[in-house]
Design a protein around this motif. Structure first.
Motif, PDB file in Angstrom:
ATOM      1  N   ALA A 193       0.830  -1.213   0.000  1.00 17.07           N
ATOM      2  CA  ALA A 193       0.000   0.000   0.000  1.00 17.07           C
ATOM      3  C   ALA A 193       0.858   1.255   0.000  1.00 17.07           C
ATOM      4  N   VAL A 194       0.359   2.285  -0.691  1.00 19.78           N
ATOM      5  CA  VAL A 194       1.016   3.590  -0.677  1.00 19.78           C
ATOM      6  C   VAL A 194       0.044   4.586  -0.038  1.00 19.78           C
ATOM      7  N   LEU A 195       0.506   5.279   0.995  1.00 22.58           N
ATOM      8  CA  LEU A 195      -0.318   6.280   1.672  1.00 22.58           C
ATOM      9  C   LEU A 195       0.258   7.663   1.383  1.00 22.58           C
ATOM     10  N   ILE A 215       4.870  10.314   2.498  1.00 26.72           N
ATOM     11  CA  ILE A 215       4.374   9.072   1.871  1.00 26.72           C
ATOM     12  C   ILE A 215       4.827   7.882   2.700  1.00 26.72           C
ATOM     13  N   ILE A 216       3.890   6.967   2.859  1.00 28.51           N
ATOM     14  CA  ILE A 216       4.244   5.724   3.573  1.00 28.51           C
ATOM     15  C   ILE A 216       4.114   4.569   2.579  1.00 28.51           C
ATOM     16  N   ILE A 217       5.128   3.706   2.576  1.00 23.70           N
ATOM     17  CA  ILE A 217       4.993   2.444   1.813  1.00 23.70           C
ATOM     18  C   ILE A 217       4.781   1.352   2.845  1.00 23.70           C
ATOM     19  N   LEU A 218       3.696   0.618   2.674  1.00 22.95           N
ATOM     20  CA  LEU A 218       3.455  -0.527   3.562  1.00 22.95           C
ATOM     21  C   LEU A 218       3.596  -1.796   2.727  1.00 22.95           C
ATOM     22  N   PRO A 219       4.745  -2.441   2.787  1.00 25.55           N
ATOM     23  CA  PRO A 219       4.898  -3.662   1.986  1.00 25.55           C
ATOM     24  C   PRO A 219       4.228  -4.832   2.691  1.00 25.55           C
ATOM     25  N   ASN A 220       3.951  -5.852   1.908  1.00 29.35           N
ATOM     26  CA  ASN A 220       3.445  -7.122   2.424  1.00 29.35           C
ATOM     27  C   ASN A 220       2.268  -6.952   3.396  1.00 29.35           C
ATOM     28  N   ILE A 221       1.203  -6.381   2.885  1.00 31.35           N
ATOM     29  CA  ILE A 221       0.026  -6.196   3.742  1.00 31.35           C
ATOM     30  C   ILE A 221      -0.976  -7.306   3.453  1.00 31.35           C
ATOM     31  N   MET A 248      -4.912   6.712  -0.459  1.00 33.25           N
ATOM     32  CA  MET A 248      -4.216   5.425  -0.418  1.00 33.25           C
ATOM     33  C   MET A 248      -4.465   4.624  -1.690  1.00 33.25           C
ATOM     34  N   SER A 249      -3.419   3.974  -2.172  1.00 31.83           N
ATOM     35  CA  SER A 249      -3.573   3.080  -3.326  1.00 31.83           C
ATOM     36  C   SER A 249      -2.920   1.751  -2.984  1.00 31.83           C
ATOM     37  N   ILE A 250      -3.410   0.703  -3.616  1.00 28.74           N
ATOM     38  CA  ILE A 250      -2.940  -0.641  -3.252  1.00 28.74           C
ATOM     39  C   ILE A 250      -2.476  -1.413  -4.491  1.00 28.74           C
ATOM     40  N   LYS A 308       0.431   8.217  -8.263  1.00 27.15           N
ATOM     41  CA  LYS A 308      -0.548   9.098  -8.881  1.00 27.15           C
ATOM     42  C   LYS A 308      -1.935   8.854  -8.268  1.00 27.15           C
ATOM     43  N   TYR A 309      -2.262   7.572  -8.073  1.00 30.43           N
ATOM     44  CA  TYR A 309      -3.592   7.245  -7.563  1.00 30.43           C
ATOM     45  C   TYR A 309      -3.732   7.616  -6.089  1.00 30.43           C
ATOM     46  N   ALA A 310      -2.653   7.413  -5.330  1.00 24.63           N
ATOM     47  CA  ALA A 310      -2.707   7.801  -3.921  1.00 24.63           C
ATOM     48  C   ALA A 310      -2.890   9.321  -3.831  1.00 24.63           C
TER      49      ALA A 310
END
Ligand code: C2E
Ligand code: CA
Ligand code: CA
Length: 913
Positions: A519-521, A570-576, A612-614, A627-629
Motif C-alpha cells: 500500500a502507498v499512503l 508518503i508511507i509504503i506498507l509492503p506485504n500487507i 491510499m492506493s494498493i 498518482k492514484y494515492a
C-alpha cells in the motif's frame, strides 16, 4: 623461371644400400674373396691329409681283413691242402699293406698327430709279426704233423694289434675332421661377416660423403642464385647492396648505397678496409664480429650500424649479410658475402626522440606527488614504482620491484581478468581502457582509484605498461556523503522523494516476486501553507518534524516513511494482508492529528488528508500507485479535508475527466469559447450598483465537453492554463469596460479574480498595465481579487507592485477572507483596500453566536485598517441584515443579482455608473 641447376633429389634417399658397388667397395669385396680363397686352400690341404689318413685307414683295414682271413684259413688246415698257402697269401697281403703304411710314414707324408711313437711301434710290431708268421708258415707247410696253434696265437695277436691300430686311425681321422672342419667353417663365416660389415660401413660413409657434397653443391648454387635474385630485388627496392669477395678483399657496392652516403661512382669498388673505415667507430666491432662469423660458418647476420656520409655526419643503416659462395679449399668457409643496407635514419631519429620523450615522461611522473605511477614489464613484474604509489598502496619501492602486478594490488576476483587484459594488450595491442577500480592496499583494504594505462616500447620485445592511478578515496567519501544527503530530507531526517521512488520500485519488484500486496499512503497536511505563513517558517519546520516523529511511531521497521515534498509524506506498507491493515495504519496516523502540536509555545491543531492506493489492485507501477494515492488524497481534500480515502475507480474517472477538461480548455482557448458574466456589487444601504465582479464562463462548441466554473477553473489553476485564460479575462474586461465608458457609464468598476499562479508570473503587472493602456483605462477603473494564500505567498516584489497599484487607486481585495489562515494581524502587512468575506462565515455567524463574534472581530479590524468590507453569497434578507449590522459596505448575492452578461448589465446601469 630458371631451371634448377641441381637435381632436387637427395642422394641420401636415392642411393640405397643395395645398389651397384663403388670402386672402393669393389676393393673390399676382392680382399674379402682372396682371404676366403686362402681359407679354402688351407681347408683343401687339410682335406688331402684326411684323404691320406683314409688311405692308411683302408690299408690297415686291408691288413686287418687279411689277418682275419689268415686266421680263418689256418683253421682249415685239415680240410684243405692249400690252407697253408692261402693263409700265407693273406698274411702276405697284410704284410704288404703294413709295408705301404710304414713307407708312407717313413716319407712323413702322413698328417701331424698320426705317427706317435706308440703307433709307430704298433705298426712295426705288426709288420714284424707278419714276417714271423710267414716264417712259421713256411716251416709248418713242410711238416704235415706240425702244430699250428702258436701260428693261430700269433695271428690272433696280429689281428688284435691291427684292430687297435685301425681304431686309432679312425679316432685320429675323426679328430682331424672335426677340428679342421669346424675351425675352417668358423673362420669362413667370421670372414664373410667381417667382409659384409666392412662393405656396409664403407657404403654408408660413401653415401654420406656424396650427400654432403651434393648439399654443398646445391647450397652453393642456390646461394648464387639467391645472390642474383637478391641483387635483382635490391635494385628495385631502393636498398643498398654490397658484395664482398673474401679472396680478393674487394667490396662492390650498388648505386643506391653510394647515393645514401653521397659517394661518387668511382667508389663502386673498394677494399674491405675502406668499407670498414666508413663504419662508425662504436659499431665497427660488432660488424667485424658478425662478418667474421659469417665467414667462418656461413651464418647470416642482421645489424644496425652507422656509416659516414661524405659530408661527415653519420647515417643509420639496417644491414644484413649472408654467405653466397663457399670456399672450395676450406670446407664450411665462405668465399663471398653479400648484404643489404637499408637507410633507417628517419626511424632512428624517431626512436631517439621517443626515448627522449620517455625520459621526460618518467621525469614527469616521478615528480607528481599525488599521482601513483607503476610500471610493469611484459611478464607483469614491477619495474617502476613512484613515491605516490607507496603512499597509495603501502608498498615501498624495494618491496614492490620485481613482484607481479597481480600479487600486489589486484584483488583476488579481478586477477584472471587483469592478467588476460594485460596479455591481450601485449600480444594483440588491445588497450586496457581507463576505469575506476578498487585496488588492494598492502594492509588489505580497497583503495578506489581512477586508473589509466599507457604502453611504452609497444613494438619492441620488452613492452612496458605504465599505470597512472589517481586516488579517489576523498571523492568517494564525498560522493557517499552526497548520496546520503541526496536521499535524505535534512529537516525530518526521513528518506526523501528520490529515495522513496527508488524504494517503491524495489518493494514492488519484491511484492511481484512473492505475490504480496503493498500500500502507498499519500499524506498531505491541511492548510500547512497557512500555518507556515502565519506562524513563520520555523514553526512550519517544527511542525513537520513533529508530524514525522509521530507517524514513524506507528510503522513497522520495514515500512518506509518519507517526506515527499513540502507538507507531503508518503508511507509504503509492503506485504500487507488487505485493506483493513492499511485502514488501521491510516486511523493511527489520523489519530496523531487529533492531538495538538506545540508550536511557539502554542498548542495548535493541524489536520491531514490521506489518499491510499494498493498494489496490485489499483496499479502495477510506482508511477501509477503514487498518482492514484495522490488523486485519492485530493478527493479527501475536496470532501472537506481531515479524512482519508482509498483510491477508487471513480477517482480515476474524475482524473480522466479533469484531463479531458484540460484538453478541451486548451482547444477552447484557440477558439475563444469563453465569455464573461458580471455580478453587480450593491450598496447594502441603497442597493445602488457600486461595482461588479467579472466571472468567467465556458461555452465549448460541444456542450458535453464543458464544465461549471468551480470545476474547470480548478483544473485550469492546477495546470498553467490559468495564466493564458487569466490574460484573456484581463483584456476582455478592459475591452468591455472601455465599451461601457464609451456608453457613458463612467464610474462603474469591474473586479477581476486573479489566481496565485498569475501573480507569480514575472510579466503579470506588465500585461495588466498594457491592457489598461490599450483601452485607455485608469488603475482605479478595475479591482483585483486575490485569495489569502496568494497574498501570503506573494514576494516583496509583488507586494511592492500591488502597493503601487493600490496607491494609483486600484481596489485590491482579499477574496473569501476567513476560509484560510490569514490572521487579522497579518492583514496590515498587505497593500489591500478591501476584504471580501467568505460566505460561510456569514452563514455560520447567523447560526452560532461565537462565529458571529469572529465576524464582528473581522469587521472591527477592517474598520481600524480602513478596509472596505464586502459580503458575498448573500441569499437571504437575514444575511443582508447581519451584514448591515456588522458594518459591511457592499454585498453580492442572488438576493440582489445573479451574474449576467454585459448587455444585460448595461440595461441596469444608469449613465452615472
Ligand atoms: P468567487 O470569486 O468567490 O466568486 C463568487 C462565486 O459565488 C461565483 O461563482 C458566483 O457565481 C457565486 N455566487 C454569487 N452569488 C451567490 C449566491 O448568492 N449564492 C451562491 N451559492 N453563490 C453565489 P462562480 O461564478 O461559479 O465562480 C466560482 C469561482 O471561480 C469564483 O469564486 C472564483 O474564485 C473563480 N473564478 C470565476 N471567474 C474567475 C476568473 O475570471 N479568474 C479566476 N482566477 N477565477 C475565477
Ligand atoms: Ca471573487
Ligand atoms: Ca469569493
Amino acid at each position: 623461371m630458371q631451371e634448377p641447376l641441381v637435381s632436387d633429389t637427395n642422394p641420401e634417399e636415392s642411393i640405397s644400400a643395395w645398389g651397384w658397388p663403388s670402386a672402393r667397395e669393389w676393393c673390399v669385396i676382392i680382399i674379402g674373396l682372396v682371404i676366403c680363397l686362402g681359407v679354402y686352400v688351407t681347408a683343401s690341404h687339410n682335406r688331402l691329409q684326411m684323404q691320406q689318413l683314409n688311405q692308411v685307414k683302408a690299408l690297415i683295414s686291408q691288413a686287418t681283413d687279411a689277418a682275419t682271413g689268415a686266421a680263418l684259413t689256418i683253421r682249415l688246415k685239415n680240410q684243405s691242402p692249400y690252407a697253408n698257402q692261402l693263409t700265407a697269401d693273406f698274411i702276405e697281403q697284410s704284410q704288404n699293406a703294413l709295408t705301404l703304411v710304414l713307407n708312407e710314414q717313413a716319407r712323413q707324408s702322413l698328417p701331424q698327430g698320426f705317427g706317435l711313437p706308440s703307433q709307430q711301434q704298433a705298426l712295426q710290431h705288426a709288420h714284424q709279426l707278419t714276417n714271423r708268421l710267414l716264417g712259421l708258415l713256411a716251416i709248418s707247410s713242410a711238416d704235415a704233423t706240425a702244430d699250428f696253434s702258436h701260428i693261430e696265437q700269433a695271428l690272433f695277436e696280429l689281428e688284435q694289434q691291427l684292430n687297435d691300430i685301425q681304431r686309432q686311425v679312425e679316432f685320429e681321422l675323426s679328430k682331424q675332421f672335426n677340428s679342421f672342419h669346424s675351425l675352417q667353417l668358423a673362420l669362413a663365416a667370421i670372414l664373410l661377416l667381417v667382409t659384409a660389415a666392412i662393405v656396409m660401413l664403407l657404403r654408408r660413409t660413401d653415401t654420406a660423403t656424396r650427400a654432403n657434397r651434393y648439399n654443398l653443391e646445391r647450397s652453393e648454387t642456390s646461394a648464387k642464385r639467391a645472390a642474383d635474385q637478391l641483387q635483382h630485388v635490391i635494385d628495385g627496392a631502393e636498398l643498398g647492396f654490397y658484395d664482398w669477395d673474401y679472396q680478393s678483399g674487394n667490396v662492390r657496392v650498388n648505386d643506391h648505397w653510394l647515393r645514401s652516403l653521397n659517394l661518387p661512382s668511382s667508389e663502386q669498388d673498394m677494399s674491405i678496409d675502406l668499407f670498414m673505415a666508413r663504419v662508425h667507430p662504436d659499431d665497427v666491432q660488432q660488424l667485424q664480429t658478425a662478418l667474421q662469423q659469417c665467414l667462418e660458418s656461413g651464418q647470416g647476420y642482421d645489424l644496425e650500424y652507422r656509416m659516414q656520409h661524405s659530408k661527415g655526419h653519420w647515417v643509420w643503416f639496417e644491414g644484413s649479410g649472408k654467405a653466397v659462395e663457399m670456399s672450395s679449399e676450406q670446407p664450411q668457409t665462405a668465399a663471398r658475402i653479400c648484404g643489404t643496407l637499408k637507410d633507417i635514419n628517419q626511424r632512428k631519429k624517431a626512436e631517439l626522440e621517443y626515448r627522449e620523450n620517455e625520459r621526460r615522461f618518467r621525469q614527469l611522473i616521478e615528480s607528481l606527488p599525488t599521482v601513483a605511477v607503476q610500471g610493469y614489464n611484459k611478464d607483469r613484474d614491477v619495474i617502476y614504482w613512484n613515491d605516490a604509489s607507496r603512499h597509495l598502496y603501502g608498498y615501498s619501492k624495494q618491496e614492490a620491484l620485481g613482484k607481479k602486478l597481480e600479487q600486489l594490488i589486484i584483488p583476488e576476483p579481478m586477477r584472471d581478468t587483469v592478467i588476460e587484459l594485460h596479455h591481450n594488450w601485449v600480444s594483440q595491442g588491445v588497450e586496457i581502457p581507463a576505469a575506476e577500480l578498487q585496488l588492494l592496499h598492502k594492509d588489505g583494504h580497497l583503495v578506489p582509484v581512477f586508473s589509466s594505462h599507457v604502453m611504452l616500447k609497444q613494438d619492441s620485445d620488452s613492452p612496458e605498461m605504465f599505470c597512472v592511478d589517481v586516488d579517489l578515496s576523498e571523492q568517494h567519501r564525498a560522493a557517499a556523503e552526497l548520496k546520503r544527503l541526496a536521499t535524505r530530507d535534512l529537516l525530518t531526517n526521513l528518506p526523501n522523494r528520490r529515495f522513496l521512488e527508488e524504494e517503491l520500485v524495489r518493494r514492488l519488484a519484491e511484492a511481484s516476486r512473492f505475490a504480496q500486496q503493498l500500500a502507498v499512503l499519500f499524506i498531505d497536511l491541511d492548510l500547512f501553507k497557512e500555518v507556515n505563513d502565519s506562524m513563520g517558517h520555523n514553526a512550519g519546520d517544527h511542525l513537520l518534524q513533529q508530524v514525522a516523529e509521530r507517524i514513524k511511531g506507528h510503522l513497522r521497521h520495514y515500512d518506509t516513511l518519507s517526506r515527499f515534498g513540502g507538507d507531503e509524506f508518503i508511507i509504503i506498507l509492503p506485504n500487507i494482508s488487505g485493506r483493513h491493515e492499511v485502514q488501521a495504519v491510516a486511523d493511527k496516523v489520523m489519530a496523531e492529528f487529533e492531538r495538538t502540536y506545540r508550536l511557539q509555545q502554542q498548542e495548535v491543531y493541524v489536520t491531514a488528508s490521506i489518499g491510499m492506493s494498493i498494489y496490485p489492485d489499483d496499479g502495477k507501477t510506482s508511477v501509477e500507485l503514487l498518482k492514484y494515492a495522490d488523486a485519492a488524497m485530493y478527493q479527501a481534500k475536496d470532501s472537506g479535508r481531515n479524512q482519508y480515502r482509498f483510491f477508487a475507480a471513480s477517482i480515476n474517472e474524475q482524473l480522466k475527466r479533469q484531463l479531458n477538461i484540460a484538453t478541451y480548455l486548451r482547444q477552447s482557448l484557440e477558439r475563444d469559447d469563453f465569455y464573461l458574466v458580471y455580478q453587480p456589487e450593491i450598496s447594502v444601504f441603497d442597493h445602488q450598483i457600486f461595482a461588479c465582479e467579472a466571472l468567467l464562463r465556458w461555452k465549448p462548441e460541444q456542450p458535453d465537453e464543458g464544465a461549471p466554473p468551480s470545476e474547470f477553473i480548478a483544473v485550469a489553476e492546477r495546470s498553467d492554463l490559468i495564466i493564458r485564460i487569466g490574460h484573456w479575462v484581463i483584456r476582455s474586461v478592459c475591452r468591455q469596460l472601455a465599451k461601457w465608458r464609451s456608453q457613458g457609464f463612467s464610474t462603474l468598476r469591474v473586479d477581476l479574480n486573479i489566481a496565485a499562479k498569475q501573480l507569480q508570473q514575472p510579466n503579470f503587472f506588465n500585461l495588466l498595465h498594457e491592457a489598461l493602456d490599450e483601452y485607455r483605462l485608469h488603475p482605479a477603473d478595475i479591482g483585483i481579487e486575490l485569495t489569502e494564500s496568494a497574498m501570503m505567498n506573494a514576494d516583496s516584489k509583488v507586494i511592492n507592485e500591488l502597493a503601487l497599484l493600490g496607491k494609483a487607486g486600484m481596489e485590491i481585495t482579499i477574496d473569501d477572507y476567513g476560509s484560510g489562515y490569514c490572521s487579522l494581524n497579518n492583514l496590515k502587512q498587505f497593500p489591500i483596500s478591501c476584504l471580501k468575506v467568505d460566505p460561510l462565515l456569514i452563514t455560520r455567524a447567523l447560526a452560532q453566536a461565537d462565529e458571529k463574534a469572529i465576524l464582528q472581530a473581522i469587521a472591527q479590524v477592517a474598520a481600524q485598517l480602513q478596509l472596505r468590507l464586502v459580503a458575498e453569497g448573500v441569499e437571504t434578507e437575514a444575511q443582508a441584515e447581519l451584514c448591515r449590522q456588522l458594518g459591511f459596505n457592499t454585498a453580492l448575492g442572488y438576493l440582489y443579482f445573479q451574474p449576467m452578461e454585459a448587455p444585460k448589465l448595461s440595461q441596469l446601469l444608469t449613465p452615472a455608473n
